[in-house]
Design an enzyme around this catalytic site. Structure first.
Site, PDB file in Angstrom:
ATOM      1  N   ARG A  16       0.209  23.038   4.553  1.00 57.66           N
ATOM      2  CA  ARG A  16      -0.301  22.085   3.768  1.00 57.66           C
ATOM      3  C   ARG A  16       0.032  22.387   2.250  1.00 57.66           C
ATOM      4  NH1 ARG A  16      -3.139  21.982  -0.861  1.00 57.66           N
ATOM      5  NH2 ARG A  16      -4.598  23.785  -0.168  1.00 57.66           N
ATOM      6  N   CYS A 245       1.761  23.903  -6.860  1.00 56.18           N
ATOM      7  CA  CYS A 245       0.720  22.886  -7.093  1.00 56.18           C
ATOM      8  C   CYS A 245       1.442  21.803  -7.948  1.00 56.18           C
ATOM      9  CB  CYS A 245      -0.554  23.479  -7.750  1.00 56.18           C
ATOM     10  SG  CYS A 245      -1.554  21.991  -8.225  1.00 56.18           S
TER      11      CYS A 245
END
Length: 318
Positions: A16, A245
């Protein structure tokens, strides 16, 4: 006689957190191979997907299928990230064991990531808790408050400890099961981690059990050492340090799973994970995503001469 050290849970989040930040899309079958390989290595906690619109994050378009594959293993704890109520409903319907909601303490990161202020996201977290109750999933699916940008933010800069404490208190009032503190951007230093956990552990007590360190500045392993001293015994990691991110420019991925396991085992902690099999599993990522940047000191330098791995019984893929 020395007192045995406790078990430390290492949760693989590369499927993920690692995949969401890269341009390439890993084929579903390769994701399944990745799950199988890590399970065979002894990993028993995996965050395997997030429920977000495919147009925004095409890497997660196969979330339901990947989760269904992971759930084939009866002793594998499967987690999914959910940024909103709709995602939570899908995750609960999919049967995951844990759902984690990202609550950015940094207002700038929160707006970029979920288009909500931190307090708006806390309110959404409350609605997710209510939904879990309404669907009869309380006691079956654990609810994790994943506080991100706790130690600093590439968009906002400093994140005051008082702001973190406020969000922690608010999610405690919602009665979440677990609180995880994330160094989303790799800003954290050992001294800062010590200071933050010294304040937040007495507040959250046994609900603050998870740390999530990125390795942007090479501090993830030293930060882990400090968190261990504060009684934190679950850590997120990403195979080959994959990821970053999307809304934290310059941030690299989580600490490499294989490096974290190697360090923990060297300290006498029990993880149940075979580091040699983890190193071999990197080939799945390399084959499926040849352009992705892979990290990890152990992969670069190799296991030390004379290395003797702990003896664990691991199961092969079903």
């Amino acid at each position: 006689m020395a007192t045995p050290k406790p078990h430390v849970t290492v949760q693989e989040v590369g499927l993920r957190d690692g995949l969401q930040s890269i341009a390439g899309i890993m084929p579903t079958d390769d994701k399944k191979r990745w799950i199988d390989a890590e399970y065979a290595a002894g990993v028993r906690h995996m965050e395997v997907a997030s429920f977000v619109p495919a147009r925004l994050l095409p890497q997660m378009a196969d979330a339901a299928e990947v989760i269904a594959h992971a759930l084939r293993y009866p002793d594998l704890t499967v987690t999914a990230l959910v940024p909103n109520l709709k995602g939570a409903e899908k995750a609960l319907e999919a049967g995951v064991h844990r759902i984690v909601a990202p609550l950015s303490v940094s207002a700038a990161h929160s707006m970029a990531n979920v288009r909500k202020t931190p307090l708006d996201m806390v309110a959404e977290f409350g609605r997710i808790a209510d939904l879990r109750e309404a669907m009869g999933k309380r006691g079956k699916t654990k609810l994790i408050a994943g506080l991100s940008t706790v130690f600093g933010c590439t968009l906002q800069g400093d994140v005051p400890l008082a702001d973190v404490r406020d969000i922690v208190q608010r999610v405690l009032d919602i009665d979440c099961d677990i609180i995880a503190l994330a160094d989303t951007t790799g800003h954290a230093t050992p001294g800062q981690v010590d200071r933050f956990f010294s304040v937040l552990r007495p507040l959250a007590e046994d609900k603050l059990t998870v740390a999530h360190f990125h390795d942007t500045r090479g501090m993830a392993l030293p930060n882990t050492m400090i968190a261990l001293q504060h009684g934190i015994f679950e850590f997120d990691a990403s195979l080959a340090g994959l990821g970053g991110c999307p809304h934290a420019p310059g941030a690299t991925g989580n600490v490499a799973t294989e490096d974290l396991v190697f360090m923990l085992e060297s300290l006498g902690y029990h993880t149940g994970i075979d580091v040699e099999q983890l190193l071999a599993a990197r080939a799945i990522i390399r084959q499926a995503l040849p352009e992705a940047a892979l990290y990890g000191s152990l992969a670069r330098a190799g296991l030390p001469k004379g290395y003797s791995k702990p003896h664990y019984e691991t199961k092969v893929a079903a």
